[in-house]
Write a protein that holds these residues in place. Structure first.
Motif, PDB file in Angstrom:
ATOM      1  N   CYS A 278       0.864  -1.182   0.000  1.00 49.94           N
ATOM      2  CA  CYS A 278       0.000   0.000   0.000  1.00 49.94           C
ATOM      3  C   CYS A 278       0.900   1.231   0.000  1.00 49.94           C
ATOM      4  O   CYS A 278       1.922   1.264   0.688  1.00 49.94           O
ATOM      5  CB  CYS A 278      -0.917  -0.016   1.214  1.00 49.94           C
ATOM      6  SG  CYS A 278      -2.084   1.364   1.316  1.00 49.94           S
ATOM      7  N   LEU A 279       0.535   2.235  -0.773  1.00 55.44           N
ATOM      8  CA  LEU A 279       1.377   3.408  -0.970  1.00 55.44           C
ATOM      9  C   LEU A 279       0.581   4.684  -0.752  1.00 55.44           C
ATOM     10  O   LEU A 279      -0.577   4.783  -1.155  1.00 55.44           O
ATOM     11  CB  LEU A 279       1.943   3.391  -2.398  1.00 55.44           C
ATOM     12  CG  LEU A 279       2.812   4.571  -2.829  1.00 55.44           C
ATOM     13  CD1 LEU A 279       4.148   4.559  -2.092  1.00 55.44           C
ATOM     14  CD2 LEU A 279       3.039   4.540  -4.349  1.00 55.44           C
ATOM     15  N   LEU A 280       1.213   5.659  -0.116  1.00 53.77           N
ATOM     16  CA  LEU A 280       0.666   7.010   0.009  1.00 53.77           C
ATOM     17  C   LEU A 280       1.464   7.952  -0.874  1.00 53.77           C
ATOM     18  O   LEU A 280       2.693   7.851  -0.938  1.00 53.77           O
ATOM     19  CB  LEU A 280       0.756   7.508   1.455  1.00 53.77           C
ATOM     20  CG  LEU A 280       0.098   6.671   2.538  1.00 53.77           C
ATOM     21  CD1 LEU A 280       0.404   7.269   3.906  1.00 53.77           C
ATOM     22  CD2 LEU A 280      -1.411   6.586   2.323  1.00 53.77           C
ATOM     23  N   THR A 281       0.777   8.857  -1.553  1.00 50.25           N
ATOM     24  CA  THR A 281       1.453   9.900  -2.317  1.00 50.25           C
ATOM     25  C   THR A 281       0.820  11.252  -1.982  1.00 50.25           C
ATOM     26  O   THR A 281      -0.370  11.325  -1.659  1.00 50.25           O
ATOM     27  CB  THR A 281       1.346   9.658  -3.834  1.00 50.25           C
ATOM     28  OG1 THR A 281      -0.044   9.584  -4.219  1.00 50.25           O
ATOM     29  CG2 THR A 281       2.049   8.369  -4.222  1.00 50.25           C
ATOM     30  N   ALA A 282       1.622  12.296  -2.051  1.00 50.47           N
ATOM     31  CA  ALA A 282       1.142  13.647  -1.773  1.00 50.47           C
ATOM     32  C   ALA A 282       1.432  14.533  -2.970  1.00 50.47           C
ATOM     33  O   ALA A 282       2.559  14.568  -3.475  1.00 50.47           O
ATOM     34  CB  ALA A 282       1.807  14.221  -0.523  1.00 50.47           C
ATOM     35  N   MET A 283       0.395  15.249  -3.422  1.00 50.63           N
ATOM     36  CA  MET A 283       0.532  16.190  -4.529  1.00 50.63           C
ATOM     37  C   MET A 283      -0.340  17.403  -4.223  1.00 50.63           C
ATOM     38  O   MET A 283      -1.530  17.272  -3.951  1.00 50.63           O
ATOM     39  CB  MET A 283       0.097  15.541  -5.854  1.00 50.63           C
ATOM     40  CG  MET A 283       0.082  16.510  -7.042  1.00 50.63           C
ATOM     41  SD  MET A 283      -0.459  15.733  -8.578  1.00 50.63           S
ATOM     42  CE  MET A 283       0.991  14.769  -8.969  1.00 50.63           C
TER      43      MET A 283
END
Length: 305
Positions: A278-283
């Motif tokens: 599972c991955l979190l990304t911030a933009m």
């Protein structure tokens, strides 16, 4: 008569968007899982820190009172007063310049911060004294990233040096990367270090010898402090990119395994779940949660069991 054992299936990578969190705290500078992966923390340009439920995407608490925009948080320890929504203490002796990164040791007895003035400051969280117990000032430029595992401290600096402090032996090991470093981390097995830098390269080094084991390129990182990391089983290298993607390479082969389209802006930060794919990304002002299966498929699988 014997038959060869079947080849193990390659690890599945998180490439399905499960949910998007509109954080409403200005630009999200960093996103981090906590130690068990049930919660996530977001650092905001509006000087706030927010705690969220990963599974529900629900905001649980907002922490305010910071003097500057929040650039980092240690997801391993939520050292905050969850009832009042405020930090339990402040620190004197902090540099007048910006703090780029913070980490706790495993027991949460020492907190460390890396600053734009090139120092790493260490505080005893059990003491009533708010001054640092130690200041490391070997860096010749800002400390952009740091990690702590057991008795070892790893720092990356804008001076292009990767510094590893053996706090138990009182030793310092330095590797020259030749480009300003944006992020550092240890491999899960503790044998390697990973660093990203402003020459659009991610490098895997042998921790003991400094030998270059792998170099991963193709993404864009020229202007911003971006995150890199290893997957939870050390099978893949991941890095943010200024072209709106997260790049994921096979650690051993060095080949590009996934180019994840996140959006049309810079992917500022990422965090890989400690035990799951599972991955979190911030933009910009939002955070995306990614999994190996669409959420409907995951729900159907759970119901079938």
């Amino acid at each position: 008569m014997s038959f060869p054992a079947p080849r193990p299936e390659p690890p599945r990578l998180p490439q399905h968007l499960l949910r998007t969190l509109e954080c409403q705290q200005g630009a999200v500078r960093a996103v981090r899982f906590n130690a068990d992966g049930n919660y996530l923390l977001t650092c905001g340009g509006d000087k706030s820190l927010k705690l969220w439920s990963v599974s529900r995407g629900a905001l649980l608490k907002t922490y305010a009172g910071h003097g500057y925009e929040v650039l980092d948080v240690d997801g391993c320890v939520i050292n905050l007063n969850t009832y009042s929504g405020t930090t339990p203490y402040s620190m004197r002796g902090t540099p007048a310049t910006r703090v780029n990164c913070v980490r706790f040791n495993e027991e949460a007895t020492v907190m460390l911060s890396g600053s734009i003035d090139g120092t790493v400051r260490c505080w005893d969280t059990r003491s009533r004294r708010m001054e640092p117990i130690q200041v490391l000032d070997e860096a010749r430029d800002g400390v952009s990233s740091l990690k702590v595992v057991e008795h070892e401290l790893l720092t990356g600096s804008v001076d292009g040096r990767l510094r590893r402090y053996d706090l138990r032996m009182g030793q310092l090991h330095v590797d020259f990367i030749s480009s300003p470093i944006t992020c550092v981390c240890f491999s899960q097995d503790g044998q390697c270090t990973l660093s990203s830098s402003l020459d659009s390269a991610v490098r895997l080094l042998d921790k003991s010898t400094g030998e270059l084991l792998g170099e991963y390129t193709g993404h864009q990182n020229k202007d911003y402090k971006l995150d890199c990391c290893l997957s939870n089983k050390d099978t893949h290298v991941l890095c943010c990119s200024e072209d709106g993607h997260v790049y994921c390479w096979d650690l051993v082969e060095g080949s590009l395994a996934l180019k994840l389209p996140v959006g049309k802006a810079v992917v500022q930060s990422l965090s890989f779940h400690p035990t799951e794919a599972c991955l979190l990304t911030a933009m910009e002002g939002r955070v995306q949660v990614w999994g190996t299966e669409p959420e409907d498929a995951e729900a159907d699988s759970i119901a079938a069991e």
